[in-house]
Design a protein around this motif. Structure first.
Motif, PDB file in Angstrom:
ATOM      1  N   VAL A  83      44.631  38.928  39.852  1.00  0.00           N
ATOM      2  CA  VAL A  83      45.518  38.870  41.020  1.00  0.00           C
ATOM      3  C   VAL A  83      46.761  38.094  40.606  1.00  0.00           C
ATOM      4  CG1 VAL A  83      45.803  38.029  43.379  1.00  0.00           C
ATOM      5  CG2 VAL A  83      43.608  38.978  42.649  1.00  0.00           C
ATOM      6  N   LYS A  84      47.892  38.714  40.763  1.00  0.00           N
ATOM      7  CA  LYS A  84      49.148  38.185  40.243  1.00  0.00           C
ATOM      8  C   LYS A  84      49.943  37.411  41.300  1.00  0.00           C
ATOM      9  CE  LYS A  84      53.256  40.312  38.114  1.00  0.00           C
ATOM     10  NZ  LYS A  84      53.780  41.645  37.719  1.00  0.00           N
ATOM     11  N   THR A  93      39.558  49.348  55.681  1.00  0.00           N
ATOM     12  CA  THR A  93      39.054  48.909  56.977  1.00  0.00           C
ATOM     13  C   THR A  93      37.686  48.267  56.791  1.00  0.00           C
ATOM     14  OG1 THR A  93      38.037  51.072  57.404  1.00  0.00           O
ATOM     15  CG2 THR A  93      40.268  50.719  58.245  1.00  0.00           C
ATOM     16  N   GLY A  94      37.233  47.558  57.816  1.00  0.00           N
ATOM     17  CA  GLY A  94      35.907  46.955  57.785  1.00  0.00           C
ATOM     18  C   GLY A  94      35.867  45.628  57.056  1.00  0.00           C
ATOM     19  N   THR A  95      34.697  45.307  56.528  1.00  0.00           N
ATOM     20  CA  THR A  95      34.482  44.018  55.870  1.00  0.00           C
ATOM     21  C   THR A  95      35.408  43.865  54.666  1.00  0.00           C
ATOM     22  OG1 THR A  95      32.169  44.114  56.534  1.00  0.00           O
ATOM     23  CG2 THR A  95      32.736  42.521  54.838  1.00  0.00           C
ATOM     24  N   LYS A  96      35.992  42.684  54.526  1.00  0.00           N
ATOM     25  CA  LYS A  96      36.934  42.464  53.438  1.00  0.00           C
ATOM     26  C   LYS A  96      36.574  41.214  52.647  1.00  0.00           C
ATOM     27  CE  LYS A  96      39.986  40.521  56.942  1.00  0.00           C
ATOM     28  NZ  LYS A  96      41.179  40.780  57.744  1.00  0.00           N
ATOM     29  N   THR A  97      36.981  41.211  51.392  1.00  0.00           N
ATOM     30  CA  THR A  97      36.776  40.082  50.488  1.00  0.00           C
ATOM     31  C   THR A  97      38.142  39.601  50.018  1.00  0.00           C
ATOM     32  OG1 THR A  97      34.685  41.024  49.738  1.00  0.00           O
ATOM     33  CG2 THR A  97      35.659  39.296  48.371  1.00  0.00           C
ATOM     34  N   SER A  98      38.356  38.288  50.037  1.00  0.00           N
ATOM     35  CA  SER A  98      39.654  37.728  49.630  1.00  0.00           C
ATOM     36  C   SER A  98      39.613  37.257  48.178  1.00  0.00           C
ATOM     37  CB  SER A  98      40.016  36.542  50.530  1.00  0.00           C
ATOM     38  OG  SER A  98      40.128  36.958  51.871  1.00  0.00           O
ATOM     39  N   TYR A  99      40.673  37.563  47.434  1.00  0.00           N
ATOM     40  CA  TYR A  99      40.808  37.106  46.059  1.00  0.00           C
ATOM     41  C   TYR A  99      42.145  36.380  45.915  1.00  0.00           C
ATOM     42  CZ  TYR A  99      36.951  40.301  45.066  1.00  0.00           C
ATOM     43  OH  TYR A  99      35.743  40.940  45.067  1.00  0.00           O
ATOM     44  N   VAL A 100      42.097  35.114  45.531  1.00  0.00           N
ATOM     45  CA  VAL A 100      43.312  34.311  45.412  1.00  0.00           C
ATOM     46  C   VAL A 100      44.009  34.600  44.093  1.00  0.00           C
ATOM     47  CG1 VAL A 100      42.371  32.483  46.873  1.00  0.00           C
ATOM     48  CG2 VAL A 100      42.076  32.359  44.386  1.00  0.00           C
ATOM     49  N   THR A 101      45.252  34.172  44.011  1.00  0.00           N
ATOM     50  CA  THR A 101      46.033  34.336  42.782  1.00  0.00           C
ATOM     51  C   THR A 101      45.280  33.771  41.578  1.00  0.00           C
ATOM     52  OG1 THR A 101      48.071  34.135  44.039  1.00  0.00           O
ATOM     53  CG2 THR A 101      48.219  33.801  41.667  1.00  0.00           C
ATOM     54  N   THR A 122      44.074  31.351  34.329  1.00  0.00           N
ATOM     55  CA  THR A 122      44.865  32.316  35.102  1.00  0.00           C
ATOM     56  C   THR A 122      45.264  31.776  36.467  1.00  0.00           C
ATOM     57  OG1 THR A 122      42.832  33.300  36.001  1.00  0.00           O
ATOM     58  CG2 THR A 122      43.739  34.289  33.992  1.00  0.00           C
ATOM     59  N   LYS A 123      44.742  30.613  36.845  1.00  0.00           N
ATOM     60  CA  LYS A 123      45.042  30.047  38.161  1.00  0.00           C
ATOM     61  C   LYS A 123      46.310  29.180  38.077  1.00  0.00           C
ATOM     62  CE  LYS A 123      41.214  31.628  40.038  1.00  0.00           C
ATOM     63  NZ  LYS A 123      40.101  30.771  40.446  1.00  0.00           N
ATOM     64  N   PRO A 124      47.232  29.366  39.013  1.00  0.00           N
ATOM     65  CA  PRO A 124      48.440  28.518  39.027  1.00  0.00           C
ATOM     66  C   PRO A 124      48.071  27.051  39.215  1.00  0.00           C
ATOM     67  CG  PRO A 124      48.691  30.420  40.477  1.00  0.00           C
ATOM     68  CD  PRO A 124      47.256  30.386  40.083  1.00  0.00           C
ATOM     69  N   ARG A 125      48.653  26.185  38.411  1.00  0.00           N
ATOM     70  CA  ARG A 125      48.404  24.741  38.510  1.00  0.00           C
ATOM     71  C   ARG A 125      49.758  24.022  38.540  1.00  0.00           C
ATOM     72  NH1 ARG A 125      43.555  25.119  40.518  1.00  0.00           N
ATOM     73  NH2 ARG A 125      42.049  26.092  39.106  1.00  0.00           N
ATOM     74  N   PRO A 126      49.790  22.834  39.134  1.00  0.00           N
ATOM     75  CA  PRO A 126      51.079  22.132  39.263  1.00  0.00           C
ATOM     76  C   PRO A 126      51.619  21.582  37.955  1.00  0.00           C
ATOM     77  CG  PRO A 126      49.286  20.769  40.076  1.00  0.00           C
ATOM     78  CD  PRO A 126      48.696  22.116  39.811  1.00  0.00           C
ATOM     79  N   ALA A 127      50.749  21.471  36.948  1.00  0.00           N
ATOM     80  CA  ALA A 127      51.209  20.922  35.662  1.00  0.00           C
ATOM     81  C   ALA A 127      50.289  21.405  34.553  1.00  0.00           C
ATOM     82  CB  ALA A 127      51.233  19.395  35.703  1.00  0.00           C
ATOM     83  N   GLY A 169      54.046  28.026  37.884  1.00  0.00           N
ATOM     84  CA  GLY A 169      53.207  29.211  38.101  1.00  0.00           C
ATOM     85  C   GLY A 169      52.751  29.874  36.819  1.00  0.00           C
ATOM     86  N   ILE A 170      52.003  30.966  36.990  1.00  0.00           N
ATOM     87  CA  ILE A 170      51.501  31.767  35.872  1.00  0.00           C
ATOM     88  C   ILE A 170      52.216  33.112  35.880  1.00  0.00           C
ATOM     89  CG2 ILE A 170      49.504  33.057  35.007  1.00  0.00           C
ATOM     90  CD1 ILE A 170      49.085  30.204  34.402  1.00  0.00           C
ATOM     91  N   VAL A 171      52.657  33.555  34.720  1.00  0.00           N
ATOM     92  CA  VAL A 171      53.222  34.889  34.544  1.00  0.00           C
ATOM     93  C   VAL A 171      52.472  35.555  33.380  1.00  0.00           C
ATOM     94  CG1 VAL A 171      55.484  34.298  35.476  1.00  0.00           C
ATOM     95  CG2 VAL A 171      55.037  34.010  33.033  1.00  0.00           C
ATOM     96  N   TYR A 172      52.689  36.861  33.207  1.00  0.00           N
ATOM     97  CA  TYR A 172      51.932  37.601  32.194  1.00  0.00           C
ATOM     98  C   TYR A 172      52.853  38.330  31.227  1.00  0.00           C
ATOM     99  CZ  TYR A 172      47.838  36.644  35.012  1.00  0.00           C
ATOM    100  OH  TYR A 172      46.832  36.002  35.700  1.00  0.00           O
TER     101      TYR A 172
END
Length: 587
Positions: A384-385, A398-406, A452-457, A489-492
C-alpha cells in the motif's frame, strides 16, 4: 371471516400465515390477529395451501414449539433501509394509493408472489404488479417451493415460468426460489441439488436471473441445506434474519443479495395499519440501481477482461464447454448475438468460441489502463503506497471490508475487473483491492528485508549514502553511522525497492543499513544540556540493558549526540554511555 395469525416464533418462525387452521403450539402465547378478506379463501390450490415468503424461514427440527408475538416496528433513521417489500395475496388489501405512498417513503421495489408448488396461482398477482409498476417500483417475483426431487423442481419451475410469461414479465425479471418449507428436507431430498435443477429449468424457460430466499440458519456450505458455493455464492441469496433490534449500523449478511430484516413493519399513511415485510437491497437488483436489461452486452465491447472464471463454449447455444477462461484473463469479442425476448446475449470470441454476454462475467476493457496494474503474477508482492486502502470480498466493493494502512505488504493472487471494467487486484486471501498505481505498488520479492511503513525518522546503522534520485544512482552525501535523520515518508524505485525520503534526497530502507525510528514526538531531539526530572540510569549499551551509573533528580547533563537502539527508540549519548531521550525524563 378468516383470521390471520401474525404472531411469530422468536428466532424461528418469520411470519406465520396460513389459510387453513393451525394446530395450537404447546406453550402458546396469544398472538395478535388481523382481519383478512374472505376472498383469501380462494388462495388454496389443489392439495396445497397458500404460504407467503418467510412463513417457515428459520424453522429448524427439534426446536421447542413456542410462539411469541413480535413487536410492530415503524421505520426510522436508525433502522435498516426499507428498499423493497414482498407481497402475496395476504397483502391484497393494499391499494394503488398505498403503493404510491410507500414509493414516496423510499420503497423502490416489490417482490410479488406468483406461484406455489404446481397448482397455486396468486389471484392478485396481476393487480399487485400493476400497482407496483404504476408507483414506479421495480417488480420481481417469487415462487414458494415445495419440491423434494429434481423432477418436482423442474415441474415447479415450468409452472412458475409459465405464470410469469402469462403476466407478460420479461426475461430480465428477477425470479426467486422461496426455499424454506420443510418439504424440501424430506428423506433423501437435497435442497441444494433440487434448487440447482429449479434454476436450470427457469433458465431454459427464458428466466436466467434467479435468487434464493431462505433463513440464514438454512444457508452455509457443507453443513446447511442450501450451499452457496453451488448456487452462485452468497450474492445470489436473499437472507431472512430478524434481529430483536434491527439497526442500520449493524447489518446482517452484507455479502448477500438482500436482507429481509422484519415482517411486522408498519408504515404511516397507508389505508390500513397492517404489517408488511421489508428488505434491504445490497446489490441493487431488487430496486433498479442495477438491472438485467443492461447487464448483457448489446453491442460489441471489443477487448474484454474476465471478472470471474467463465465457461467457454464450442457452440452458440452454450451447451458444450471446451475450456474455462480464468478470472483476470482477456479476450477479444468479434460479434454479439442478441436474444431480444429475454434481453440476453451470447458473444463470439476471436477464437471462434462463445461465452455468455452477461457482464457479471466479463467487462469491457478501459480505453486507458496505464494507471492501473493489469498483468500481475500469482505470488507477486504488493505494498500500500498511499493512505489506508480497503479490500472487499467482491469486485463490487460492497459488504465486509478489511483496512490496510500505508506500507502493508500484500500477496497477489491475480487481476479481476469491476462491472464497469476498472482493473482490481485479487489478493491471496480472495479479497479485492484497487489496482490504481497511485495507491498501491508492486515491490521486490526481497521486500521482507526492508521497511515499508512510513516513520518520522531513520537511523544509520552503518554509514549510508544520500542520493538525489529514488533509484539510488546519484550520490550526494554520507549519513554517518549512529546518526538520526528526519524522514518525510517512503517512496519506491522503479524495480520496487522502498526508500526513505529525507532532507536532500533518498536513502535505502534496507534493514541492514537503516533503522526505522518509531517515534520522535515524545522525545527530546536537540543535543544540549538538560535537567533530569527524576533519577536516571546511564547504560553502556543503546538498548539500555547494562547499567553503568545512577544519578539523582535535578542533575544537569550535557548530551553529546543523538542515536538509537536496536528497537528503534531514540537515545542520548552522554559521557561514558547512553540514556533515554524521553521527554518524561528531561527538561
Amino acid at each position: 371471516m378468516k383470521k390471520k395469525i401474525v404472531g411469530l416464533m422468536l428466532g424461528t418462525l418469520l411470519g406465520l400465515e396460513f389459510v387453513t387452521p393451525i394446530a395450537p403450539f404447546a406453550n402458546h402465547v396469544d398472538a395478535k390477529v388481523v382481519d383478512v378478506t374472505s376472498a383469501k379463501k380462494k388462495e388454496v390450490g389443489k392439495g396445497t395451501t397458500n404460504h407467503e415468503l418467510g412463513q417457515f424461514a428459520n424453522v429448524q427440527k427439534n426446536q421447542v414449539k413456542s410462539q411469541l408475538v413480535r413487536a410492530n416496528i415503524t421505520p426510522t433513521a436508525e433502522t435498516p433501509r426499507t428498499d423493497f417489500i414482498d407481497v402475496s395475496s395476504w397483502n391484497s388489501w393494499m391499494t394503488q394509493s398505498d403503493y404510491n405512498e410507500l414509493k414516496r417513503q423510499g420503497v423502490k421495489g416489490a417482490v410479488v408472489k406468483l406461484t406455489e408448488g404446481v397448482n397455486y396461482l396468486n389471484p392478485y398477482a396481476a393487480q399487485q404488479i400493476s400497482y407496483a409498476k404504476n408507483a414506479g417500483m421495480v417488480v420481481s417475483t417469487y415462487h414458494f417451493s415445495r419440491f423434494k426431487s429434481n423432477a418436482e423442481a423442474v415441474k415447479e419451475a415450468d409452472f412458475y415460468a409459465n405464470a410469469a410469461k402469462n403476466l407478460g414479465l420479461p426475461g430480465y425479471t428477477i425470479m426467486v426460489n422461496d426455499a424454506e418449507d420443510q418439504d424440501l428436507l424430506a428423506k433423501n431430498a437435497d435442497p441444494t441439488q433440487t434448487s440447482i435443477a429449479f434454476v436450470n429449468q427457469l433458465k431454459a424457460k427464458g428466466y436466467p436471473h434467479v435468487r434464493h430466499y431462505s433463513s440464514s440458519s438454512w444457508i452455509g456450505d457443507d453443513v446447511k441445506p442450501l450451499e452457496p458455493k453451488y448456487l452462485g455464492g452468497m450474492v445470489n441469496f436473499w437472507v431472512a434474519n430478524y434481529p430483536s433490534k434491527p439497526l442500520l449500523s449493524s447489518l446482517v449478511s452484507p455479502e448477500s443479495a438482500a436482507w429481509q430484516w422484519g415482517s411486522t413493519i408498519v408504515f404511516p399513511g397507508l389505508t390500513k395499519a397492517n404489517v408488511l415485510d421489508v428488505n434491504m437491497d445490497y446489490t441493487g437488483y431488487f430496486t433498479g440501481a442495477k438491472d438485467y436489461k443492461s447487464i448483457y452486452f448489446m453491442s460489441n465491447p471489443g477487448k474484454i477482461g474476465f471478472r470471474k472464471e467463465t465457461s467457454v463454449y464450442k457452440d452458440q447455444s452454450l451447451k458444450t464447454v471446451v475450456r474455462k477462461s480464468a478470472e483476470g484473463s482477456v479476450a477479444t469479442v468479434v460479434e454479439v448475438i442478441k436474444n431480444q425476448s429475454a434481453e440476453t446475449s451470447v458473444m463470439k470470441l476471436s477464437t471462434g468460441e462463445y461465452i455468455t454476454g452477461n457482464r457479471e462475467y466479463s467487462a469491457k476493457f478501459l480505453a486507458n489502463t496505464s494507471n492501473y496494474y493489469t498483468n500481475l503474477k500469482t505470488g507477486q508482492k504488493l505494498a500500500v503506497k498511499k493512505g489506508t486502502q480497503l479490500a472487499y470480498g467482491n469486485t463490487s466493493f460492497t459488504g465486509t471490508k478489511t483496512s490496510y494502512v500505508t506500507g502493508t505488504v500484500l500477496t497477489v493472487k491475480g487481476i479481476s475487473y469491476s462491472y464497469s471494467g476498472i482493473p482490481q487486484i485479487k489478493l491471496s486471501n480472495n479479497k479485492y483491492i484497487t489496482a490504481n498505481k497511485t495507491y498501491v505498488t508492486t515491490v521486490t520479492s526481497k521486500i521482507s528485508g526492508y521497511n515499508t511503513k512510513p516513520r518520522p525518522a531513520v537511523g544509520a546503522k552503518k554509514a549510508i549514502y544520500v542520493y538525489s534520485d529514488v533509484d539510488l544512482k546519484k550520490k550526494k552525501k554520507v549519513f554517518k553511522k549512529g546518526w538520526v535523520y528526519k524522514s518525510s515518508g517512503i517512496v519506491y524505485s522503479k524495480d520496487g525497492y522502498p526508500r526513505y525520503k529525507v532532507s536532500g534526497g533518498y536513502v535505502t530502507a534496507n534493514n541492514i543499513y537503516a533503522q526505522p525510528i518509531y517515534s520522535i514526538s515524545g522525545h527530546q531531539t536537540t543535543t544540549k544540556t538538560y535537567t533530569a526530572k527524576t533519577s536516571f540510569n546511564v547504560y553502556s549499551s543503546t538498548d539500555l540493558t547494562k547499567k553503568k551509573a545512577k544519578y539523582k533528580k535535578g542533575t544537569k547533563v550535557k548530551m553529546s549526540g543523538l542515536t538509537f537502539g536496536k528497537t528503534g527508540y531514540l537515545r542520548f549519548k552522554v559521557n561514558g554511555g547512553y540514556v533515554s531521550s524521553s521527554k518524561d525524563l528531561w527538561k
